[in-house]
Every structure is written in C-alpha cells, then in structure tokens.
Design a protein around this motif. Structure first.
Motif, PDB file in Angstrom:
ATOM      1  N   THR A 190     -24.116  11.492 -28.896  1.00 14.00           N
ATOM      2  CA  THR A 190     -25.210  10.556 -28.619  1.00 14.00           C
ATOM      3  C   THR A 190     -25.933  10.923 -27.332  1.00 14.00           C
ATOM      4  O   THR A 190     -27.171  10.938 -27.268  1.00 14.00           O
ATOM      5  CB  THR A 190     -24.666   9.119 -28.512  1.00 14.00           C
ATOM      6  OG1 THR A 190     -24.012   8.770 -29.740  1.00 14.00           O
ATOM      7  CG2 THR A 190     -25.796   8.139 -28.248  1.00 14.00           C
ATOM      8  N   LYS A 235     -18.325  11.324 -30.567  1.00 13.73           N
ATOM      9  CA  LYS A 235     -19.489  10.492 -30.868  1.00 13.73           C
ATOM     10  C   LYS A 235     -20.312  10.202 -29.623  1.00 13.73           C
ATOM     11  O   LYS A 235     -21.546  10.284 -29.637  1.00 13.73           O
ATOM     12  CB  LYS A 235     -19.030   9.186 -31.514  1.00 13.73           C
ATOM     13  CG  LYS A 235     -20.172   8.306 -32.002  1.00 13.73           C
ATOM     14  CD  LYS A 235     -19.648   7.075 -32.722  1.00 13.73           C
ATOM     15  CE  LYS A 235     -20.812   6.214 -33.219  1.00 13.73           C
ATOM     16  NZ  LYS A 235     -20.314   5.000 -33.934  1.00 13.73           N
ATOM     17  N   THR A 236     -19.640   9.884 -28.510  1.00 16.20           N
ATOM     18  CA  THR A 236     -20.352   9.592 -27.264  1.00 16.20           C
ATOM     19  C   THR A 236     -21.091  10.818 -26.744  1.00 16.20           C
ATOM     20  O   THR A 236     -22.261  10.738 -26.349  1.00 16.20           O
ATOM     21  CB  THR A 236     -19.366   9.097 -26.192  1.00 16.20           C
ATOM     22  OG1 THR A 236     -18.693   7.928 -26.668  1.00 16.20           O
ATOM     23  CG2 THR A 236     -20.100   8.766 -24.899  1.00 16.20           C
TER      24      THR A 236
END
Length: 510
Positions: free
Chosen positions: A16, A12-13
C-alpha cells in the motif's frame, strides 16, 4: 490469492505504501506540466521578461521530458528500475530547488531542462513498478489508481499554480516539489528494493540520441526565438532551421537502419499507428497550447489573478473525470474510430463556442463553462486513441510504440505552444494596428475623460488599453478558429486507420 510469478513478495502494508509513493510521484511529474501555465505572468514580471519569453519555462520542460522518454527502457535495464526511479526523484527535487532559486530566465530554462530530463523516466517507470509489485489479477486496480493521478494532476495544476503564485510567489510552485521528491526517493529505496530488476550491459544508440537532441533542440529554439528575431530574416533562425532539417533527415536514416534504435521508427509501417499518432499530434498539440494561451489572456487583458485564471482553466478536467469511466466501457463495445472522431470534433466545437462567447467583457462563468463542456470530449479522444494506436502494431512492438507515442505527444505540446503563442501575440499586434486606423470618436472619448479629471496622458492610456483589450480578444478568437480547423482535420484523419488487430494490455493502455 497467489501473487503473479514476476511479482516480488511484499506485505500488504508495504504494498500500500509503495503504491502511494508511485502514485504521488506520477502526480507530481504530471502536475509540473501544467502548474506553470498560470504563473507565466508572475515569472515574467519577476524576471523582467516578456510573457512570450515566459512560455519557454513550459516548452523547455516538455522538450527535455520528451527527449528522455525514449531512454527510459535503456536506463532501467542498464542501472535497475528502482535505482533509476530513486535517482530521477532526487534529481527532480534538486532541479526544482534550483528553478525556485533561478535569478535569470536563462538559468530558469536550464534548470527546467534538468527537471524535465529527471522527470521524463518517472512516469513510465512508476507505471512499470506498479505492474511489477502487484499480482496480475490486481493490475487493473493498480492502473486505476495510477490513471486517476494522471487525470487529477492537470486539473489541480493551474489551481495550485495560481494560488501559490498569488500568495507566496512563483518560486514556490517549484519549492513544493522538494519535500515530496525527498520523501518519495527515500521511500522508494526502502520499500521497493525487492522489485529491483537485473542489470544488463546493453548498448545505447549514442548517434541516434545525439541526432535526436540536435534536431529537437534546434527546432524548439527556432520556434521559441523566431518571433523575437524576425523569423527567417535573421541568420540565427535560418541556421537553426537548417540544423533542425539536417538533424531530422540524418536521424530518420540512422534510426531506420540501426539494430537497437533510441526511437523505434519501424512501428510507423503500421498504417493504424501512423494515422492515430498523426491525429494525436494535431489534437493534443492544439489542446495543450490552449491551456497556455487562455491563462495569459485572462491575466493580461481581463485582469484575472493567477488564482482565478487557474480556476477557470481547470474546469475542463472536472467533466473529464466524470466521463472517463463511461468512455472506458464504451471503448470495449464501439468502434474506436467513432469515439476518437467524436471526441476531437467535440474539442473543435468547444473552440468555436469560445469564438462567439469569449469577449473582453465576458464574466467568469462565460469563460469557465466552455472549459467544462470541453472536458466531456477529452476522454473520448485520449482513451480509445491509445487502443487504436497500440492495437495496430504487433504485440511484441507495443512497448516501443507506446514510447514513440508518448514522445510525440509531449513534443506536440511543446511545439504547439510555441506556434500558437506566436500566432496569438503577432495576431494581437496586427489587429491593434488595424483598429488604431479605424477608431471612431477616440478624441471625443479622451475629451470626456479629461472633463472628468483625467490628464491628457491618462486619457490616452485609457483609450490605448481599450484597443489592446479588444485586439487581444479578437486575436484569441482567431486562434480558436484555427484550433477548430485543426481539430476537424484530426477527426477526419482518424478514419484512415483500420480497426485494432488485438486488445491492448492494461499497462500500455493507460
């Protein structure tokens, strides 16, 4: 939520951060299409050239970017999408540095061409990579982020360009790209390695590409140099015109029969696509040219700084951002032709408003309000026109049609700028000659000024400046009358297109 089969597995990081890198890249490339518009006066003064020559900084970038767009697909297949992206970012940063250091107009134009060639593939590749790294069910959200950078960048471009030019110097409108380009290039290599595509040994249409560069380059040089060389009274302009005509003719013949053309002209067999692109060329070329002329008029005749010219120019994007979501919903319920026609007519109506409102003594809000009103029509023009054009071709041709559409949109901006600035400068000179011949009370005005302490030479300069201001204001009004006519023609042409055959995928629609 399971990722799409074609999406690389990313945390997810990482996802992003990758999204931010791609969004910032797109933002920077789009920003550079407008950031120099309000800096032409500073560039012209710094390099000792005329303002009309200063516009070459804008048109050279647009032409180079347009030429490189058709190559994007081949570059991505031949070298890998992420490699092309990172290399393009590094090259964009390098040429931005060279633009800021350019000592002459020739050097600056050459480096802007390099900047455009490196930046051309970045916009479509950033879009492609976003669609690749996000799951299919999140494509709409990813494209929403990407689209916002496309909308916001042209708004901030004139503001940033004006503020930077007034406070730091025009060189810094290019220098600010360097850290962003370096960070995005390094981050792309680190974050997007899993999204790299396979390399294919695909051939390139070398002949078609050379012909494309020949006729586009000759045409743009003819338009840029024509005014300084008395147009077709000069052998150079005649030679460039013949080269452009011959190059275009051979380009058409070659591309229509080439198995893997650099520009797929076969999509023009679809009437809906041809009509939509024709309307796009007329409307966008006229619209973009106005974004170049307006700041020059504000600075050269009304005494605006580049900063305040940027504020006045950027207001058209404010209303566009607010109206865009409404138009996106309407485009799924209403006839796209009606929305496009309304949008283009709205642009024409705001052109006529300028004719009546904009005078040599207009205040800031009189100048800015038509810009804001114009912004309402922009989403009605841009959003449904894409659907109308790409929905007219076969689904397997959508990517090729989108490339052709982007190429012609960018080219129309460069060509429109060259034509409109020529009409504006020549019109101002012609009107000045007419006004000089019918001046009433000029001698009495000069006598009055001398009675208040002005010298004879100073009083003559005051009268001359008054005449210059009025002639430029009238020439600006004449340009917008022509713009209104062109917009009306574009709005009428749209109705020759049939309704779209199919829905357009999110990636191409944006």
């Amino acid at each position: 939520m399971q990722p799409h089969p074609d999406s690389p597995a990313m945390g997810k990081t990482t996802l992003t951060l990758a999204c931010l890198v791609l969004a910032f890249t797109n933002f920077m490339v789009v920003l550079d299409t407008t950031i120099a518009n309000v800096s032409v006066a500073h560039i012209a003064g710094g390099l000792g050239i005329s303002s009309s020559e200063g516009t070459w900084v804008i048109t050279s970038y647009a032409v180079a970017e347009a030429i490189c767009v058709p190559l994007t697909g081949w570059l991505a297949r031949r070298f890998g999408t992420v490699r092309v992206f990172a290399t393009g970012m590094a090259g964009f940063g390098l040429f931005s540095f060279l633009c800021g250091m350019a000592p002459t107009l020739g050097a600056l134009v050459a480096f802007r061409i390099g900047q455009g060639l490196c930046g051309g593939p970045l916009m479509p590749i950033s879009q492609t990579l976003l669609l690749r790294i996000f799951p299919k069910e999140k494509h709409a959200a990813a494209m929403g982020v990407w689209s916002m950078t496309t909308i916001v960048a042209p708004i901030l471009g004139p503001i940033l360009g004006g503020t930077i030019s007034d406070n730091w110097g025009w060189h810094w409108i290019f220098f600010i790209n360097i850290p962003i380009a370096a960070i995005c290039a390094v981050s792309a290599v680190a974050l997007l390695r899993k999204a790299e595509t396979q390399i294919e040994r695909t051939p390139i249409d070398t002949v078609g590409l050379m012909l494309l560069v020949l006729w586009v380059g000759a045409l743009q040089l003819m338009l840029d140099l024509g005014r300084e060389h008395d147009w077709f009274g000069a052998p150079l302009i005649v030679t460039l015109a013949m080269a452009a005509a011959a190059g275009f003719s051979f380009f058409l013949a070659w591309e229509l029969f080439e198995d893997d053309p650099a520009v797929n002209l076969r999509v023009f067999r679809h009437r809906g696509f041809t009509v939509s692109v024709l309307a796009l060329v007329f409307a966008y070329g006229t619209f973009f040219a106005s974004l170049v002329v307006i700041p020059q008029w504000l600075q050269s005749s009304l005494g605006y700084t580049a900063t305040w010219a940027g504020y006045a120019t950027a207001f058209n994007g404010v209303a566009a951002v607010m109206v865009a979501p409404v138009v996106a919903k309407l485009s799924t319920r209403m006839d796209e032709r009606l929305l496009v026609s309304f949008g283009i007519l709205w642009l024409g109506a705001t052109s006529l408003i300028r004719v009546f409102w904009w005078t040599s003594d207009a205040d800031f809000w009189t100048l800015a309000l038509p810009q804001m009103i114009q912004g309402i029509g922009m989403p009605f023009f841009f959003i449904p026109l894409t659907t109308l054009a790409l929905g007219a071709v076969g689904e397997e041709e959508t990517a090729a049609a989108a490339g052709v559409m982007n190429f012609l949109r960018t080219m129309s901006g460069a060509i429109g700028t060259a034509i409109v600035t020529t009409l504006w400068y020549d019109g101002a000179q012609s009107i000045r000659g007419q006004l000089s011949g019918v001046l009433n009370g000029a001698q009495q005005t000069m006598n009055g000024l001398q009675a208040h302490g002005y010298s004879a030479e100073q009083s003559r300069q005051v009268v001359s400046q008054l005449v210059d201001g009025q002639s430029t204001a009238l020439a600006t009004g004449s340009v917008f009358v022509i713009a209104a006519i062109v917009f009306a023609a574009g709005a009428a042409i749209v109705w020759l297109a049939p309704r779209p055959k199919h829905a357009v995928a999110a990636g191409h629609a944006h």
